[in-house]
Design a protein around this motif. Sequence first.
Motif, short mmCIF file in Angstrom:
data_model
loop_
_atom_site.label_atom_id
_atom_site.label_comp_id
_atom_site.label_asym_id
_atom_site.label_seq_id
_atom_site.Cartn_x
_atom_site.Cartn_y
_atom_site.Cartn_z
N MET A 84 0.83 -1.21 0.00
CA MET A 84 0.00 0.00 0.00
C MET A 84 0.87 1.25 0.00
SD MET A 84 -2.94 -1.23 -0.34
CE MET A 84 -3.82 0.34 -0.24
N LEU A 85 2.00 1.20 0.69
CA LEU A 85 2.93 2.32 0.65
C LEU A 85 3.42 2.55 -0.78
CD1 LEU A 85 4.69 4.44 2.07
CD2 LEU A 85 6.35 2.62 2.57
N GLY A 86 3.64 1.45 -1.51
CA GLY A 86 4.05 1.58 -2.91
C GLY A 86 2.98 2.20 -3.78
N TYR A 87 1.71 1.81 -3.56
CA TYR A 87 0.62 2.42 -4.33
C TYR A 87 0.54 3.93 -4.06
CZ TYR A 87 -1.02 -2.35 -5.17
OH TYR A 87 -1.10 -3.67 -5.55
N LEU A 88 0.78 4.32 -2.81
CA LEU A 88 0.80 5.75 -2.49
C LEU A 88 1.94 6.45 -3.22
CD1 LEU A 88 -0.02 5.68 1.35
CD2 LEU A 88 -1.51 6.45 -0.52
N GLY A 89 3.07 5.76 -3.33
CA GLY A 89 4.19 6.33 -4.08
C GLY A 89 3.83 6.52 -5.55
N ILE A 90 3.13 5.55 -6.14
CA ILE A 90 2.68 5.68 -7.53
C ILE A 90 1.75 6.88 -7.67
CG2 ILE A 90 1.33 4.60 -9.37
CD1 ILE A 90 4.01 3.27 -9.01
N LEU A 91 0.83 7.04 -6.72
CA LEU A 91 -0.08 8.19 -6.77
C LEU A 91 0.69 9.51 -6.65
CD1 LEU A 91 -3.03 6.86 -4.58
CD2 LEU A 91 -3.08 7.35 -7.03
N MET A 92 1.74 9.51 -5.85
CA MET A 92 2.56 10.72 -5.73
C MET A 92 3.16 11.11 -7.08
SD MET A 92 6.06 11.28 -3.50
CE MET A 92 7.06 10.25 -4.61
N LEU A 143 9.77 3.50 -8.41
CA LEU A 143 10.53 4.35 -9.31
C LEU A 143 10.39 3.88 -10.77
CD1 LEU A 143 13.87 4.92 -7.33
CD2 LEU A 143 11.78 6.30 -7.33
N TYR A 144 10.50 2.58 -10.95
CA TYR A 144 10.42 1.99 -12.29
C TYR A 144 9.06 2.26 -12.94
CZ TYR A 144 10.06 -2.02 -15.59
OH TYR A 144 9.86 -2.82 -16.69
N VAL A 145 8.00 1.95 -12.22
CA VAL A 145 6.65 2.08 -12.78
C VAL A 145 6.17 3.53 -12.68
CG1 VAL A 145 4.25 1.34 -12.54
CG2 VAL A 145 6.10 -0.31 -12.23
N GLY A 146 6.33 4.13 -11.51
CA GLY A 146 5.79 5.47 -11.29
C GLY A 146 6.43 6.52 -12.17
N MET A 147 7.76 6.53 -12.23
CA MET A 147 8.43 7.53 -13.07
C MET A 147 8.20 7.25 -14.54
SD MET A 147 11.99 8.36 -11.04
CE MET A 147 12.25 9.85 -11.98
N GLY A 148 8.21 5.96 -14.91
CA GLY A 148 8.00 5.64 -16.32
C GLY A 148 6.67 6.12 -16.83
N PHE A 149 5.59 5.81 -16.11
CA PHE A 149 4.27 6.22 -16.56
C PHE A 149 4.05 7.72 -16.39
CE2 PHE A 149 3.21 1.66 -16.26
CZ PHE A 149 2.53 1.51 -17.45
N SER A 150 4.71 8.35 -15.43
CA SER A 150 4.55 9.80 -15.28
C SER A 150 5.11 10.54 -16.49
CB SER A 150 5.21 10.29 -13.99
OG SER A 150 6.62 10.22 -14.07
N TYR A 151 6.23 10.05 -17.03
CA TYR A 151 6.78 10.66 -18.25
C TYR A 151 5.87 10.39 -19.45
CZ TYR A 151 11.26 12.27 -16.39
OH TYR A 151 12.24 12.94 -15.71
N LEU A 152 5.25 9.22 -19.47
CA LEU A 152 4.29 8.92 -20.54
C LEU A 152 3.12 9.90 -20.49
CD1 LEU A 152 3.13 7.06 -22.79
CD2 LEU A 152 2.19 5.62 -20.97
N ALA A 153 2.64 10.20 -19.29
CA ALA A 153 1.53 11.15 -19.14
C ALA A 153 1.96 12.57 -19.49
CB ALA A 153 0.98 11.09 -17.72
#
Length: 266
Positions: A55-63, A114-124
């Motif tokens: 759940m902490l990871g999901y919050l990181g993705i949301l961040m 970092l892998y998923v969150g940053m990757g998709f944030s750049y896509l957005a």
Amino acid sequence: MKQRLITGIIAGIVFLGFCFLGGLPYHILVLAMALIGYYEFVRMTQVPSFGGIAMLGYLGILMFMFPWSLLDIPFPLQWEHAIWLLLFLFMLVTVLTKNRVGIQQAAMLFLGVLYVGMGFSYLADSRSTSDGHGLFWTFLLLASIWSSDAGAYFVGKWIGSHKLWPAISPNKTIEGALGGVVIAMLTSCVFSFLSSGVLPLGRALLIGLACAVAGQLGDLIQSAYKRVYGIKDSGTLLPGHGGILDRCDSWIIVFPFVHIAMLLPY
């Protein structure tokens, strides 16, 4: 093959339709993809999908993925400070659970954010670049990635004889990889000729090269990770294709890379 083709067409139409819309609808779609991608990452890591540390990871993705700029909300911290605090929280979990959650699990899930969150944030974010040509840049990168994949597959089938990295991906060949690079560069050149001066030819060649090389490395990274855990696909969301990470492993490496290499406006 028929199921794979149907799934690919439907998924492609939906994604490209949202990409045309842009704005908040597109960002929310990519946010949902990121959350699903992180869920797949957690499952592959063999951690409870909705346990406390996950759940902490999901919050990181949301961040990473929250549409801060679209909603005109300033991010409350400097990004390097936010990343450090997230790292601190992951490590703190190992202490609070008295090592029931080990440092290896915490490290892997932090890496996944970092892998998923940053990757998709750049896509957005690529859809809303400062020069107003976000749709063009997004389509350019996607087309270059897809043409590299297709080029690598067909050239590899045609003349491929030297294995690229058999311990990780036994079907990939050096000839196929080089064919993917050439096809991606040709594709980016087509975008340059149609861009009315937005994309100079020299930059187009560099972008095509970056998309092909970084995209193929992204695919190998995901293949290596799945091989460690003895699984074929990251998920089952897309019949015939696997999961979100299976389909977007190249995207979430290419989009950050081309921005870091300053090949696109931000």
